[in-house]
Enzyme design. Structure first.
Site, PDB file in Angstrom:
ATOM      1  N   SER A 145       0.812  -1.218   0.000  1.00 10.36           N
ATOM      2  CA  SER A 145       0.000   0.000   0.000  1.00 10.36           C
ATOM      3  C   SER A 145       0.843   1.265   0.000  1.00 10.36           C
ATOM      4  O   SER A 145       0.520   2.235  -0.695  1.00 10.36           O
ATOM      5  CB  SER A 145      -0.942  -0.001   1.206  1.00 10.36           C
ATOM      6  OG  SER A 145      -1.848  -1.071   1.125  1.00 10.36           O
ATOM      7  N   HIS A 151       7.681  -3.909   5.279  1.00 16.07           N
ATOM      8  CA  HIS A 151       8.085  -3.025   6.380  1.00 16.07           C
ATOM      9  C   HIS A 151       9.573  -3.152   6.698  1.00 16.07           C
ATOM     10  O   HIS A 151      10.163  -2.232   7.278  1.00 16.07           O
ATOM     11  CB  HIS A 151       7.279  -3.344   7.637  1.00 16.07           C
ATOM     12  CG  HIS A 151       5.827  -3.037   7.514  1.00 16.07           C
ATOM     13  ND1 HIS A 151       5.298  -1.817   7.856  1.00 16.07           N
ATOM     14  CD2 HIS A 151       4.789  -3.788   7.067  1.00 16.07           C
ATOM     15  CE1 HIS A 151       3.989  -1.825   7.628  1.00 16.07           C
ATOM     16  NE2 HIS A 151       3.671  -3.008   7.150  1.00 16.07           N
ATOM     17  N   LYS A 189      -6.267   3.127   6.220  1.00 14.94           N
ATOM     18  CA  LYS A 189      -5.649   3.570   4.967  1.00 14.94           C
ATOM     19  C   LYS A 189      -5.608   5.089   4.834  1.00 14.94           C
ATOM     20  O   LYS A 189      -5.294   5.607   3.754  1.00 14.94           O
ATOM     21  CB  LYS A 189      -6.403   2.964   3.773  1.00 14.94           C
ATOM     22  CG  LYS A 189      -6.381   1.448   3.735  1.00 14.94           C
ATOM     23  CD  LYS A 189      -4.976   0.887   3.517  1.00 14.94           C
ATOM     24  CE  LYS A 189      -4.985  -0.637   3.528  1.00 14.94           C
ATOM     25  NZ  LYS A 189      -3.645  -1.216   3.264  1.00 14.94           N
ATOM     26  N   HIS A 215       0.228  -9.887   0.464  1.00 13.45           N
ATOM     27  CA  HIS A 215      -0.068  -9.265  -0.823  1.00 13.45           C
ATOM     28  C   HIS A 215       0.370 -10.210  -1.942  1.00 13.45           C
ATOM     29  O   HIS A 215       1.000 -11.237  -1.697  1.00 13.45           O
ATOM     30  CB  HIS A 215       0.674  -7.940  -0.957  1.00 13.45           C
ATOM     31  CG  HIS A 215       0.268  -6.930   0.064  1.00 13.45           C
ATOM     32  ND1 HIS A 215       1.035  -5.821   0.360  1.00 13.45           N
ATOM     33  CD2 HIS A 215      -0.818  -6.842   0.867  1.00 13.45           C
ATOM     34  CE1 HIS A 215       0.437  -5.101   1.289  1.00 13.45           C
ATOM     35  NE2 HIS A 215      -0.684  -5.710   1.622  1.00 13.45           N
TER      36      HIS A 215
END
Length: 515
Positions: free
Chosen positions: A64, A125, A337, A464
């Protein structure tokens, strides 16, 4: 001022990947009459949303943060992951003055170096080779007291990956200087981003006090026992590792240096705040050690902290270009988000542009989103329909979090419900746009819900994907087709739709075919 269609919408369906295989595909298994009709009646194309197309290593899944950065920048943005990898390869990593300063303070104080972060090869991350490089650097500089506080993933990688990763990490440490794992914590606790401070406190307490519900003689045992309790990696309760006297191997103390090796900001902020903010009020800190705290990347521009890989400024991103043209814009999303449609879409900058309004809808306060697959989508839709009808905005950017956040749970049935909830919302939004002649691009930042089962193992797939994503044009008939492209092509496409020349910094290309 440029002539604007009121409004032009960019609707980002987070985690809405494209995959033709039906097995384990929540997108194809869901009833989606509205999206199906749009695909049938309007132009659409596929966009690359992973690997080199978004500035990541080839073959690496999108995410994202990187997706929204590329969407807003209108160019391929080389991500922190790629920048750090390059610095390791060319040796600059081992000369980084921020790392060297942290190490020199440890030597001067005869104290400890603590490496905290997500032990994962997910690359979202953090990235385990970065931790390896830090361990090598500490050995090269002669440090003896080096401790790892391992946060466990299970979200961007399969849900029971940590045991194998911890075994490999222990082997690496034995070969390269003897760093020791002092604590383990699931990312659910150590990396919360929704101000669920009770979770952050559990992680903070195990780091600073060695206080935890569980303890173990080594990290492998800690993870194995967590599996025995029914916890997967993400949800492993913070656990302190103890020595032969059952005392903590290490806690973070005064004069120690801490390097937080996560390179993504959003899930690193809360724990960082707990360590460094004077006015922190998330919870009562029983102990606040005076430490030298290093961030791998910039987590919060308001914090004056040493950053190993500072932010690279992006000029003329979408929001900035719209603002310079005097256009009004709205960014709307729920909490999960919100940072993506604001901070990341604006090139990793906290600033709000003139004419930019923001609307935050709180995410539901529940343990996991499979319990409420619709999340706050209906509330977002109520609000955005009202804003569309207000006639105030030239451009509206909206994110629906459902397919990504529910996809991460690995619960197939819940993901199907999430897709169906979003489809209902799309139907309402499209009707509102149609009434006033509005235009929309409906797309995604990366895939997730289209692959809920690991094709190799048959286990739930919670990460993902590297699949492409759809982009649908909804509007009048002047656009005949869309060309295949990348996420970075969305901003130039939006600018062409609204009649604004693309700035030279945007190297993406419009997707529109008008003839």
């Amino acid at each position: 001022m440029a002539q604007a269609r009121r409004p032009l919408m960019l609707i980002i369906l987070d985690g809405w990947g494209y995959r033709e295989v039906e097995e384990g595909n929540a997108v194809l298994s869901a009833g989606t009459p509205n999206l199906d009709r749009l695909v049938k009646d309007y132009p659409w194309c596929l966009l690359e949303a992973s690997g080199g197309a978004v500035g990541l290593p080839e073959g690496m899944m999108g995410n994202s943060e990187d997706g929204h950065l590329n969407i807003g920048a209108g160019r391929i943005v080389y991500q922190n992951l790629t920048r750090i990898n390059i610095s390791i390869r060319n040796g600059d990593f081992f000369k980084n003055p921020v790392f060297l300063n942290a190490i020199s303070k440890v030597k001067a104080n005869d104290s400890s170096l603590h490496l905290i972060g997500l032990v994962s090869c997910g690359g979202v991350h953090s990235y385990t080779p970065h931790l390896h490089a830090l361990i090598k650097l500490a050995k090269e500089k002669g440090l003896k007291k080096v401790y790892i506080h391992a946060f466990l993933d299970g979200r961007d990688v399969p849900p029971k990956t940590a045991l194998g990763d911890i075994k490999k990490l222990n082997e690496f440490c034995k070969e390269h200087g003897g760093a020791k794992i002092a604590t383990v914590s699931g990312r659910y606790y150590a990396m919360d981003r929704d101000k669920r401070w009770d979770r952050t406190k559990l992680a903070y307490d195990v780091l600073t006090l060695g206080a935890s519900q569980y303890k173990a003689p080594n990290a492998e045992t800690a993870v194995s026992e967590a599996y025995g309790r029914g916890e997967t990696d993400e949800f492993v309760k913070p656990t302190v590792i103890t020595d032969h006297e059952e005392k903590p191997v290490a806690t973070i103390r005064d004069k120690d240096s801490v390097i937080f090796f996560n390179f993504r900001a959003d899930r690193a902020r809360q724990l960082t705040w707990a360590f460094v903010k004077d006015d922190f009020d998330g919870f009562v800190r029983e102990k606040r050690p005076k430490i030298y705290f290093v961030c791998m990347a910039r987590y919060d521009e308001d914090l004056d902290l040493p950053v190993a890989f500072p932010h690279e400024e992006l000029k003329n991103v979408l929001g900035e270009v719209l603002s310079k043209q005097g256009l009004t814009q709205l960014r709307i999303a729920e909490t999960e988000k919100y940072a993506h449609v604001t901070f990341f879409l604006n090139g990793g900058e906290e600033k709000r542009y003139e004419g930019e309004d923001r609307c935050l809808i709180p995410s539901p306060k529940i343990a996991t989103y499979d319990l409420k697959p619709e999340m706050s989508a209906y509330k977002i839709t109520d609000e955005v329909v009202r804003r569309i009808q207000s006639g105030k905005y030239d451009v509206i950017v909206l994110n629906f979090a459902n397919m990504d956040m529910v996809g991460h749970t690995g619960i197939f049935e819940a993901a199907v419900k999430a897709v169906e909830a979003v489809d209902k919302c799309i139907g309402r939004i499209v009707e509102a746009l149609k009434e006033i002649g509005g235009v929309a691009l409906i797309t995604a930042d990366h895939g997730n819900a289209e692959q809920m089962i690991d094709s190799k193992t048959g286990e739930p797939h919670t990460a993902h994907t590297s699949n492409p994503v759809r982009c649908i044009y909804f509007g009048n008939g002047e656009v005949k087709a869309l060309k295949k492209g990348k996420l970075c092509d969305l901003a130039p496409t939006l600018l062409e739709l609204i009649g604004i020349p693309k700035p030279q910094e945007m190297t993406g290309k419009s997707l529109l075919v008008k003839e």
